[in-house]
Design a protein around this motif. Structure first.
Motif, PDB file in Angstrom:
ATOM      1  N   LEU A  70      15.232   5.486   1.272  1.00 18.85           N
ATOM      2  CA  LEU A  70      14.753   5.077  -0.046  1.00 18.85           C
ATOM      3  C   LEU A  70      15.094   3.616  -0.331  1.00 18.85           C
ATOM      4  O   LEU A  70      14.243   2.849  -0.806  1.00 18.85           O
ATOM      5  CB  LEU A  70      15.349   5.985  -1.125  1.00 18.85           C
ATOM      6  N   ALA A  71      16.301   3.170  -0.035  1.00 16.58           N
ATOM      7  CA  ALA A  71      16.722   1.789  -0.354  1.00 16.58           C
ATOM      8  C   ALA A  71      15.885   0.776   0.411  1.00 16.58           C
ATOM      9  O   ALA A  71      15.347  -0.192  -0.160  1.00 16.58           O
ATOM     10  CB  ALA A  71      18.202   1.616  -0.052  1.00 16.58           C
ATOM     11  N   SER A  72      15.751   0.983   1.741  1.00 15.68           N
ATOM     12  CA  SER A  72      14.959   0.039   2.536  1.00 15.68           C
ATOM     13  C   SER A  72      13.496   0.067   2.139  1.00 15.68           C
ATOM     14  O   SER A  72      12.805  -0.953   2.136  1.00 15.68           O
ATOM     15  CB  SER A  72      15.104   0.381   4.019  1.00 15.68           C
ATOM     16  N   GLY A  73      12.987   1.234   1.790  1.00 18.14           N
ATOM     17  CA  GLY A  73      11.605   1.330   1.348  1.00 18.14           C
ATOM     18  C   GLY A  73      11.369   0.570   0.063  1.00 18.14           C
ATOM     19  O   GLY A  73      10.317  -0.062  -0.110  1.00 18.14           O
ATOM     20  N   LEU A  74      12.302   0.667  -0.879  1.00 13.57           N
ATOM     21  CA  LEU A  74      12.166  -0.059  -2.133  1.00 13.57           C
ATOM     22  C   LEU A  74      12.161  -1.566  -1.901  1.00 13.57           C
ATOM     23  O   LEU A  74      11.390  -2.312  -2.516  1.00 13.57           O
ATOM     24  CB  LEU A  74      13.281   0.350  -3.104  1.00 13.57           C
ATOM     25  N   ARG A  75      13.052  -2.031  -1.009  1.00 10.21           N
ATOM     26  CA  ARG A  75      13.106  -3.452  -0.731  1.00 10.21           C
ATOM     27  C   ARG A  75      11.818  -3.932  -0.075  1.00 10.21           C
ATOM     28  O   ARG A  75      11.269  -4.993  -0.399  1.00 10.21           O
ATOM     29  CB  ARG A  75      14.298  -3.768   0.178  1.00 10.21           C
ATOM     30  N   ALA A  76      11.259  -3.142   0.854  1.00 13.56           N
ATOM     31  CA  ALA A  76      10.015  -3.530   1.525  1.00 13.56           C
ATOM     32  C   ALA A  76       8.866  -3.551   0.535  1.00 13.56           C
ATOM     33  O   ALA A  76       8.004  -4.448   0.568  1.00 13.56           O
ATOM     34  CB  ALA A  76       9.733  -2.554   2.665  1.00 13.56           C
ATOM     35  N   ALA A  77       8.821  -2.577  -0.367  1.00 15.64           N
ATOM     36  CA  ALA A  77       7.750  -2.532  -1.358  1.00 15.64           C
ATOM     37  C   ALA A  77       7.843  -3.717  -2.304  1.00 15.64           C
ATOM     38  O   ALA A  77       6.828  -4.329  -2.672  1.00 15.64           O
ATOM     39  CB  ALA A  77       7.825  -1.218  -2.129  1.00 15.64           C
ATOM     40  N   GLN A  78       9.064  -4.100  -2.687  1.00 22.52           N
ATOM     41  CA  GLN A  78       9.235  -5.222  -3.606  1.00 22.52           C
ATOM     42  C   GLN A  78       8.787  -6.516  -2.923  1.00 22.52           C
ATOM     43  O   GLN A  78       8.140  -7.368  -3.538  1.00 22.52           O
ATOM     44  CB  GLN A  78      10.705  -5.298  -4.017  1.00 22.52           C
ATOM     45  N   HIS A  79       9.081  -6.660  -1.652  1.00 17.11           N
ATOM     46  CA  HIS A  79       8.677  -7.863  -0.927  1.00 17.11           C
ATOM     47  C   HIS A  79       7.168  -7.945  -0.800  1.00 17.11           C
ATOM     48  O   HIS A  79       6.555  -8.998  -0.976  1.00 17.11           O
ATOM     49  CB  HIS A  79       9.327  -7.862   0.467  1.00 17.11           C
ATOM     50  N   THR A  80       6.529  -6.796  -0.525  1.00 15.49           N
ATOM     51  CA  THR A  80       5.072  -6.763  -0.379  1.00 15.49           C
ATOM     52  C   THR A  80       4.407  -7.147  -1.687  1.00 15.49           C
ATOM     53  O   THR A  80       3.445  -7.942  -1.712  1.00 15.49           O
ATOM     54  CB  THR A  80       4.624  -5.377   0.068  1.00 15.49           C
ATOM     55  N   LYS A  81       4.855  -6.610  -2.791  1.00 13.30           N
ATOM     56  CA  LYS A  81       4.271  -6.915  -4.098  1.00 13.30           C
ATOM     57  C   LYS A  81       4.476  -8.393  -4.463  1.00 13.30           C
ATOM     58  O   LYS A  81       3.590  -9.013  -5.071  1.00 13.30           O
ATOM     59  CB  LYS A  81       4.905  -6.021  -5.167  1.00 13.30           C
ATOM     60  N   ALA A  82       5.634  -8.960  -4.068  1.00 12.29           N
ATOM     61  CA  ALA A  82       5.903 -10.369  -4.392  1.00 12.29           C
ATOM     62  C   ALA A  82       4.960 -11.287  -3.628  1.00 12.29           C
ATOM     63  O   ALA A  82       4.425 -12.269  -4.174  1.00 12.29           O
ATOM     64  CB  ALA A  82       7.355 -10.694  -4.060  1.00 12.29           C
ATOM     65  N   MET A  83       4.704 -10.955  -2.376  1.00  9.88           N
ATOM     66  CA  MET A  83       3.792 -11.752  -1.575  1.00  9.88           C
ATOM     67  C   MET A  83       2.370 -11.680  -2.141  1.00  9.88           C
ATOM     68  O   MET A  83       1.645 -12.687  -2.223  1.00  9.88           O
ATOM     69  CB  MET A  83       3.807 -11.259  -0.120  1.00  9.88           C
ATOM     70  N   ALA A  84       1.930 -10.518  -2.535  1.00  7.69           N
ATOM     71  CA  ALA A  84       0.591 -10.380  -3.117  1.00  7.69           C
ATOM     72  C   ALA A  84       0.478 -11.142  -4.420  1.00  7.69           C
ATOM     73  O   ALA A  84      -0.565 -11.753  -4.724  1.00  7.69           O
ATOM     74  CB  ALA A  84       0.285  -8.901  -3.344  1.00  7.69           C
ATOM     75  N   HIS A  85       1.541 -11.209  -5.200  1.00  6.05           N
ATOM     76  CA  HIS A  85       1.512 -11.924  -6.462  1.00  6.05           C
ATOM     77  C   HIS A  85       1.427 -13.425  -6.228  1.00  6.05           C
ATOM     78  O   HIS A  85       0.738 -14.139  -6.966  1.00  6.05           O
ATOM     79  CB  HIS A  85       2.769 -11.592  -7.283  1.00  6.05           C
TER      80      HIS A  85
END
Length: 516
Positions: A331-346
């Motif tokens: 869960l922790a690593s998944g949350l970090r990966a999702a946050q990074h993906t959303k930041a790049m798209a933004h």
């Protein structure tokens, strides 16, 4: 002196009759006569009974006065051999002697048994002894009614036996169990018990016992009387018969719902043994408790066996627990990966989302909306002007006054036509009626019924075809002849006749020929 004269004393007929009467009554003041009843037809309208006593070689008139008849233990019956007790007397009016009976006894046990058998057959024919009409005895009656003598040993035996087996409430109806009044008292007792109300001051019994000690057939005869048998038969309360010893049989034993060999046996039939009943109930209770424990033990064993086949609770959730642990670790690593993906798209779209660019797009949309609104307003004004120009040439012709005048003219024209319509309809109806009357008269004038009224007839065959000549029919054909009033059915008989031609001299005579 005449030869017929004698010195013998002269008696009148009455004197001779009275002398014979005194002689017979003095010599036979009290006698017992054995004979067979003959000519018995029941009580006379006066209440007296008249019949004849006879044997193999002689006969004697007998009379039972009304007062004596009601006291007889045995009533006279046709063909019954009896021993009559009474006194001899004469009947002077017919010069006959007769016995005035005061008591009647059957001539021995054989006669009683014959009478008993006759009554038994009579009741069997009526169905009083049928097994299907007998009622079941109550298992545990609350109140027992006893019909017996209150001073004999029978009632003491019954009460003692009831106390030993199951103490119950007993109601005693005292009666005479032997003698002339035995039957009437027993009948009254049975009917009296049935007349009690369950809620009355004296409660209605649940069971009746009719009891008497042993004795001869004469002693027990009251329980063979018809009134007692019918009282037991119509009783709504079950009845136990305990009359005499085991070898004594009366008609009450046949009609009762249960026969006991002795009064003590009747008490034993009436109630169960209290001790045995208590022991039986306790045994049932013990068996019930044992059965309940056995059933409970069987259920426990079945539950234990069922539990042994089930998996352990930890085994049921171990797989899900492992899956939960793995999901928690990722869960922790998944949350970090999702946050990074959303930041790049933004970051990729952030340059296109500047405030100035958004304001510029908003101003362009507002200008387009303003231009569309201006064009729409001008278009509506142009269409309204064109419609006004097109409507102005006909506006003068659509004034209210111009439209009212044609309506008024049409209404007046309609009223005028309505006024002319009624007379025109009446004239047309009168014209049609006159024409119909003319046609009716014309039809009547040319109708063949007028011809029939002048004496002619209309002949038709069975099919309704006109018969115009004799050749149209043959013998045996059915004809129908219609007259002015009614019709006649006829049948052709004989060969048709051919009309003869008239001589030529007569043909030119100038006279009109007949129509037929």
């Amino acid at each position: 002196m005449s030869d017929n004269q004698s010195n013998a004393f002269e008696f009148t007929v009455s004197e001779i009759s009275q002398a014979v009467k005194r002689t017979v009554e003095d010599q036979f003041g009290y006698v017992r006569v054995r004979g067979e009843i003959s000519g018995f037809r029941g009580q006379h309208s006066s209440g007296h009974c008249y019949f004849t006593l006879k044997d193999d070689s002689a006969a004697m008139d007998a009379v039972v006065w009304k007062g004596s008849y009601s006291r007889l233990a045995f009533k006279p019956q046709e063909g019954l051999e009896i021993i009559a007790t009474g006194r001899l007397t004469t009947y002077p009016r017919s010069s006959k002697y007769q016995i005035v009976i005061e008591n009647i006894e059957p001539a021995g046990a054989g006669a009683l048994m014959a009478l008993l058998e006759e009554r038994r057959k009579k009741f069997i024919a009526e169905g009083l002894f049928a097994p299907e009409r007998k009622k079941e005895l109550p298992y545990l009656p609350q109140i027992i009614g006893v019909v017996t003598s209150p001073t004999g040993a029978v009632i003491r035996d019954i009460l003692h036996r009831l106390d030993d087996r199951f103490p119950s409430h007993v109601i005693i109806w005292p009666v005479r169990v032997q003698g002339d009044t035995c039957a009437s008292e027993v009948t009254a007792a049975i009917d009296g018990f049935n007349a009690f109300s369950p809620d009355g001051p004296i409660p209605r019994p649940d069971l009746l016992i009719v009891a008497r000690g042993g004795g001869s057939i004469e002693d027990l005869w009251g329980f063979n009387e018809e009134s007692v048998v019918r009282a037991v038969a119509r009783s709504d309360i079950p009845v136990i018969s305990a009359v005499g010893h085991e070898t004594d049989i009366t008609l009450v034993d046949y009609v009762a719902d249960r026969r006991a060999p002795t009064p003590t046996g009747a008490a034993e039939m009436a109630v169960p043994v209290r001790g045995e009943l208590i022991a039986y109930v306790e045994d049932l209770g013990a068996r019930q408790r044992l059965a309940a424990r056995r059933i409970s033990g069987n259920l426990k064993d079945r539950l234990r066996a069922a539990c042994g086949g089930l998996p352990r609770p930890g085994d049921l959730v171990s797989t899900q627990r492992q899956r939960l642990d793995l999901a928690t670790a990722r869960l922790a690593s998944g949350l970090r990966a999702a946050q990074h993906t959303k930041a790049m798209a933004h970051q990729r779209v952030a340059g296109r989302l500047a405030i100035g660019l958004l304001r510029q797009r908003l101003d362009a949309a507002a200008n387009r909306l303003q231009a569309a609104s201006t064009r729409g307003r001008h278009g509506l004004q142009t269409r309204a002007g064109r419609a006004r120009v097109a409507f102005s040439p006909i506006a003068s012709r659509l004034r209210l006054g111009l439209m009212t005048t044609p309506i008024e003219q049409g209404r007046r024209h309609l009223d005028a036509m309505s006024g002319r319509m009624d007379p025109a309809f009446i004239r047309i109806a009168e014209t049609r009626r006159a024409r119909l009357d003319g046609l009716s008269k014309l039809l009547s004038s040319v109708s063949y019924h007028q011809v029939l009224a002048r004496g002619f007839a209309l002949v038709t065959d069975a099919c309704g075809n006109l018969v115009r000549a004799s050749d149209d029919v043959k013998p045996g054909d059915a004809l129908n002849i219609d007259l002015a009033q009614g019709s006649i059915a006829a049948t052709v008989s004989g060969a048709p006749s051919i009309p003869k031609r008239k001589p030529r001299s007569e043909e030119g005579s100038g006279e009109q020929e007949s129509l037929f």
